[in-house]
Design an enzyme around this catalytic site. Structure first.
Site, mmCIF file in Angstrom:
data_model
loop_
_atom_site.group_PDB
_atom_site.id
_atom_site.type_symbol
_atom_site.label_atom_id
_atom_site.label_comp_id
_atom_site.label_asym_id
_atom_site.label_seq_id
_atom_site.Cartn_x
_atom_site.Cartn_y
_atom_site.Cartn_z
ATOM 1 N N THR A 181 0.843 -1.180 0.000
ATOM 2 C CA THR A 181 0.000 0.000 0.000
ATOM 3 C C THR A 181 0.883 1.236 0.000
ATOM 4 O OG1 THR A 181 -1.581 -1.233 1.325
ATOM 5 C CG2 THR A 181 -1.890 1.130 1.203
ATOM 6 N N LEU A 182 0.576 2.133 -0.903
ATOM 7 C CA LEU A 182 1.354 3.363 -0.988
ATOM 8 C C LEU A 182 0.441 4.557 -0.738
ATOM 9 C CD1 LEU A 182 3.353 2.437 -4.198
ATOM 10 C CD2 LEU A 182 4.116 2.243 -1.854
ATOM 11 N N PRO A 183 0.066 4.797 0.503
ATOM 12 C CA PRO A 183 -0.861 5.889 0.752
ATOM 13 C C PRO A 183 -0.217 7.257 0.560
ATOM 14 C CG PRO A 183 -0.218 4.849 2.812
ATOM 15 C CD PRO A 183 0.407 4.069 1.708
ATOM 16 N N LEU A 184 -1.018 8.170 0.036
ATOM 17 C CA LEU A 184 -0.625 9.571 -0.107
ATOM 18 C C LEU A 184 -1.650 10.390 0.649
ATOM 19 C CD1 LEU A 184 0.922 11.972 -1.336
ATOM 20 C CD2 LEU A 184 -0.578 11.772 -3.321
ATOM 21 N N LYS A 241 3.370 8.738 2.152
ATOM 22 C CA LYS A 241 3.737 10.073 1.692
ATOM 23 C C LYS A 241 2.742 11.069 2.278
ATOM 24 C CE LYS A 241 6.652 8.012 -1.045
ATOM 25 N NZ LYS A 241 7.271 6.963 -0.280
#
Length: 80
Positions: free
Chosen positions: A14-17, A54
């Site tokens: 998971t690449l949360p922004l 991020k």
């Protein structure tokens, strides 16, 4: 006879922004603490790796932030 391989299983990362907009006026230490606290909360909430999270903090001038039909600067001026 063809052999069948099981599809490779990849762990989804998971690449949360997280985008945060604030009216300008906070000091760099407050912004730094906000980034740290939001990162830690997201990590704890969804188990995302800390390095993948991020956080973007955008500061907006009070003359560029509207609430109703007035800017925040105008509302502040009315209360002074």
């Amino acid at each position: 006879m063809p052999t069948h391989q099981a599809p490779s299983v990849r762990k989804e990362v998971t690449l949360p922004l997280i985008q945060i907009s604030l009216i300008e006026g906070r000091n760099p230490e407050q912004i730094r603490n906000l980034i740290r606290d939001v990162t830690n909360t997201v990590h704890e909430s969804i188990d995302a790796p800390v390095d993948s999270i991020k956080v973007i903090v955008t500061e907006v001038a009070p003359t560029h932030w509207g609430s109703g039909d007035l800017t925040v600067a105008e509302k502040r001026a009315q209360t002074n």
